[in-house]
Design a protein around this motif. Structure first.
Motif, mmCIF file in Angstrom:
data_model
loop_
_atom_site.group_PDB
_atom_site.id
_atom_site.type_symbol
_atom_site.label_atom_id
_atom_site.label_comp_id
_atom_site.label_asym_id
_atom_site.label_seq_id
_atom_site.Cartn_x
_atom_site.Cartn_y
_atom_site.Cartn_z
ATOM 1 N N VAL A 33 -82.595 -4.276 -19.534
ATOM 2 C CA VAL A 33 -81.453 -4.188 -17.956
ATOM 3 C C VAL A 33 -81.489 -4.981 -17.765
ATOM 4 C CG1 VAL A 33 -82.187 -2.466 -16.078
ATOM 5 C CG2 VAL A 33 -83.152 -1.662 -18.183
ATOM 6 N N ALA A 34 -80.221 -5.153 -16.685
ATOM 7 C CA ALA A 34 -79.693 -6.307 -16.470
ATOM 8 C C ALA A 34 -80.237 -6.185 -14.806
ATOM 9 C CB ALA A 34 -78.505 -6.889 -16.736
ATOM 10 N N SER A 35 -80.051 -7.081 -13.656
ATOM 11 C CA SER A 35 -80.122 -7.174 -12.270
ATOM 12 C C SER A 35 -79.200 -8.282 -12.197
ATOM 13 C CB SER A 35 -81.498 -6.677 -12.287
ATOM 14 O OG SER A 35 -82.379 -8.418 -12.092
ATOM 15 N N GLY A 36 -78.721 -8.182 -11.186
ATOM 16 C CA GLY A 36 -77.706 -9.254 -10.598
ATOM 17 C C GLY A 36 -76.931 -10.294 -11.288
ATOM 18 N N ASP A 48 -74.691 0.401 -22.179
ATOM 19 C CA ASP A 48 -74.718 1.580 -21.271
ATOM 20 C C ASP A 48 -74.006 0.501 -20.483
ATOM 21 O OD1 ASP A 48 -75.461 5.255 -20.129
ATOM 22 O OD2 ASP A 48 -73.949 3.101 -18.946
ATOM 23 N N ASN A 49 -72.891 -0.019 -20.489
ATOM 24 C CA ASN A 49 -72.360 -0.624 -18.607
ATOM 25 C C ASN A 49 -72.645 -0.101 -17.735
ATOM 26 O OD1 ASN A 49 -71.988 -2.419 -20.516
ATOM 27 N ND2 ASN A 49 -69.930 -2.495 -20.737
ATOM 28 N N ALA A 50 -72.706 1.489 -17.293
ATOM 29 C CA ALA A 50 -73.189 1.681 -16.106
ATOM 30 C C ALA A 50 -74.017 2.003 -15.650
ATOM 31 C CB ALA A 50 -72.451 3.473 -16.178
ATOM 32 N N LYS A 51 -75.319 2.017 -16.556
ATOM 33 C CA LYS A 51 -76.539 1.651 -16.299
ATOM 34 C C LYS A 51 -76.967 0.586 -16.603
ATOM 35 C CE LYS A 51 -77.938 6.772 -17.904
ATOM 36 N NZ LYS A 51 -78.882 7.334 -18.543
ATOM 37 N N ASN A 52 -75.833 -0.396 -17.128
ATOM 38 C CA ASN A 52 -75.939 -2.155 -17.248
ATOM 39 C C ASN A 52 -77.422 -1.971 -18.089
ATOM 40 O OD1 ASN A 52 -74.742 -4.432 -15.732
ATOM 41 N ND2 ASN A 52 -75.987 -4.824 -14.642
ATOM 42 N N THR A 53 -77.281 -1.126 -18.673
ATOM 43 C CA THR A 53 -78.630 -1.519 -19.744
ATOM 44 C C THR A 53 -77.896 -1.213 -21.356
ATOM 45 O OG1 THR A 53 -80.177 -0.230 -18.850
ATOM 46 C CG2 THR A 53 -80.433 0.027 -20.174
ATOM 47 N N VAL A 54 -78.493 -1.891 -22.060
ATOM 48 C CA VAL A 54 -78.932 -1.969 -23.556
ATOM 49 C C VAL A 54 -79.272 -1.781 -24.132
ATOM 50 C CG1 VAL A 54 -77.742 -3.679 -25.496
ATOM 51 C CG2 VAL A 54 -76.822 -4.314 -22.743
ATOM 52 N N TYR A 55 -79.765 -0.886 -25.795
ATOM 53 C CA TYR A 55 -80.205 -1.082 -26.158
ATOM 54 C C TYR A 55 -81.240 -1.417 -27.269
ATOM 55 C CZ TYR A 55 -79.740 2.750 -22.345
ATOM 56 O OH TYR A 55 -79.866 3.902 -21.233
ATOM 57 N N LEU A 56 -81.708 -0.594 -28.673
ATOM 58 C CA LEU A 56 -81.715 -1.150 -29.365
ATOM 59 C C LEU A 56 -82.959 -0.110 -30.376
ATOM 60 C CD1 LEU A 56 -81.080 -3.508 -31.860
ATOM 61 C CD2 LEU A 56 -83.691 -4.405 -31.574
#
Length: 125
Positions: free
Chosen positions: A21-24, A71-79
């Motif tokens: 999860v990305a912030s900023g 999921d760019n809407a959630k600012n998240t990448v999964y593996l």
């Protein structure tokens, strides 16, 4: 800032899903790589995904078992990690780099600028 989660202890053959999860920063503009580092070994790139999700790559060691998505809407990448073996035991890191070419997807440490703190995956019976 990048924060990984989802690691843990799993039996051989099991599965885990890691999240980054990305912030900023808005991941809309960033390619993401997943790396891992086992004790006594160098950090290796295992997967990457372009900012749009249109391009992905995998190291031979994980191809067919791991799946990267975002999921760019959630600012998240999964593996997604499937069919885990003891050789997959490592600390897993995500990293981000701003996209400079279309569908950029790189599994080497440069040019990644932002790194998470890592999440531990242990595969053991």
């Amino acid at each position: 800032q990048l924060v990984e989660s989802g690691g843990g202890l799993v039996q051989p053959g099991g599965s885990l899903r890691l999240s980054c999860v990305a912030s900023g920063l808005s991941l809309d503009y960033y390619a993401i790589g997943w790396f891992r580092q086992a004790p006594g070994k160098e950090r290796e790139g295992i997967s990457c995904i372009s900012n749009t999700g249109g391009r992905t790559k995998y190291a031979d060691s994980v191809k067919g078992r791991f799946t990267i998505s975002r999921d760019n809407a959630k600012n998240t990448v999964y593996l997604q990690l499937n069919s885990l073996t003891p050789d997959d035991t490592a600390t897993y890191y995500c990293a981000a780099t701003i996209t400079t070419v279309e569908e950029m997807c790189i599994m080497s440490r440069p040019p990644y600028d932002y790194w998470g703190q890592g999440t531990q995956v242990t595969v053991s019976s």
